[in-house]
Design a protein around this motif. Sequence first.
Motif, PDB file in Angstrom:
ATOM      1  N   THR A 230       0.852  -1.193   0.000  1.00 45.93           N
ATOM      2  CA  THR A 230       0.000   0.000   0.000  1.00 45.93           C
ATOM      3  C   THR A 230       0.886   1.241   0.000  1.00 45.93           C
ATOM      4  OG1 THR A 230      -0.127   0.428   2.387  1.00 45.93           O
ATOM      5  CG2 THR A 230      -1.589  -1.277   1.502  1.00 45.93           C
ATOM      6  N   SER A 236      -3.265   3.245   6.431  1.00 50.88           N
ATOM      7  CA  SER A 236      -3.540   2.451   5.226  1.00 50.88           C
ATOM      8  C   SER A 236      -3.476   0.957   5.540  1.00 50.88           C
ATOM      9  CB  SER A 236      -2.533   2.793   4.126  1.00 50.88           C
ATOM     10  OG  SER A 236      -2.746   4.094   3.648  1.00 50.88           O
ATOM     11  N   PRO A 256       2.002   0.555   7.050  1.00 45.29           N
ATOM     12  CA  PRO A 256       1.755   1.133   5.724  1.00 45.29           C
ATOM     13  C   PRO A 256       3.033   1.284   4.910  1.00 45.29           C
ATOM     14  CG  PRO A 256       0.483   2.302   7.381  1.00 45.29           C
ATOM     15  CD  PRO A 256       1.381   1.356   8.130  1.00 45.29           C
ATOM     16  N   TYR A 284      -9.532  -1.953   0.783  1.00 44.70           N
ATOM     17  CA  TYR A 284      -8.504  -0.990   1.198  1.00 44.70           C
ATOM     18  C   TYR A 284      -9.165   0.078   2.055  1.00 44.70           C
ATOM     19  CZ  TYR A 284      -5.592   3.190   1.018  1.00 44.70           C
ATOM     20  OH  TYR A 284      -4.881   4.309   1.362  1.00 44.70           O
ATOM     21  N   GLY A 286      -8.042   3.899   4.151  1.00 39.32           N
ATOM     22  CA  GLY A 286      -7.010   4.894   4.375  1.00 39.32           C
ATOM     23  C   GLY A 286      -7.586   6.103   5.087  1.00 39.32           C
ATOM     24  N   SER A 292      -4.129   7.488  -2.520  1.00 36.47           N
ATOM     25  CA  SER A 292      -3.922   6.110  -2.095  1.00 36.47           C
ATOM     26  C   SER A 292      -3.313   5.316  -3.237  1.00 36.47           C
ATOM     27  CB  SER A 292      -5.253   5.480  -1.688  1.00 36.47           C
ATOM     28  OG  SER A 292      -5.909   6.273  -0.729  1.00 36.47           O
TER      29      SER A 292
END
Length: 320
Positions: A230, A236, A256, A284, A286, A292
């Motif tokens: 990521t 994240s 992350p 996902y 965040g 992202s």
Amino acid sequence: ARVPKGQISLNPGQFHDWLATLADVAGVPVPARSDGVSLLPTLTGHADQQKPGIVYAEYNFAGKTPEYKDFLGEHKGAQRGQQQIVFVDGLKGLRMGVKDADRDFMIFDTLNDPQESRDLASSRPELQARMKAAALSNRRASFSSKTVFDSAPVPAVDVKETVSPGLQWSLYEGDFPWVPDFRQWKKPASAHGVTPSPSVNMNGPARRGVELTGYVKVPEDGAYTFYLTTDENKGSKAFVRLHGMELIDADKTYEPGAEVSSDLGDRKNPVYLKAGLHPIRIGYVGNSGAASRLVLKWEGPGLPRQDIPASAFSHGEESR
């Protein structure tokens, strides 16, 4: 006050459904790491809204089945060994003493035949392939034991010809403490679209979750390892499933920006796949206003570690 007493539900379920149920009751997202579905619709008298769950188990026991008085004679003292149980279309598949991953299941209608007196395998031959595929596609090898299923390749799925390039994505606004199973999230997505692959920047609100779904085309039969990275934004996290199996956990304890593989820690744990299309689901979350980014790689037969090409991703309707 909300669960009527005296209800009976005959739908098959499994222990992991209770994690999902209690998360739903608490008003928090059902974790993507859970294999379960919330049973709250059934508990509150809305069984028609109940999502189907996964009922699957495997275990190895060297002894024999008990001599319970309610067991039929053929079920008493049966050699157990390596066993699998899976439910497909409400019917139970059972195989014991498995030494070959292609061994057929016995098939029982436990709802109408609780003593499992009638093996329906000969009258439902079309279920054999689906039960074998369901068993292989919902499991992963473990640290504790090796089985005949570990290197059995997961079959690809049959898909209608209306397959289109890219993965579908849905954007959800919110501050998610873990990656949710967005299929069970009650708030609607704020945006939808198609992306060529997960290896792209995803812009959106500062607090958000994204679900990407579709298929990844495996070029040839063999053992594959997958890798995910990521962005480095605080908070994240990501979680990947291939079919129903846990493929990559970049959620719990994830840092992350780090690369996480489908291996079990520092142990090699390849996924054996047949050539063709395999359903993939990527979640996902965040908590930063920055863009992202997800990068998904693989290595396999004749493939050094590399980004999965956009040409391998598609979306469409799975056929039965």
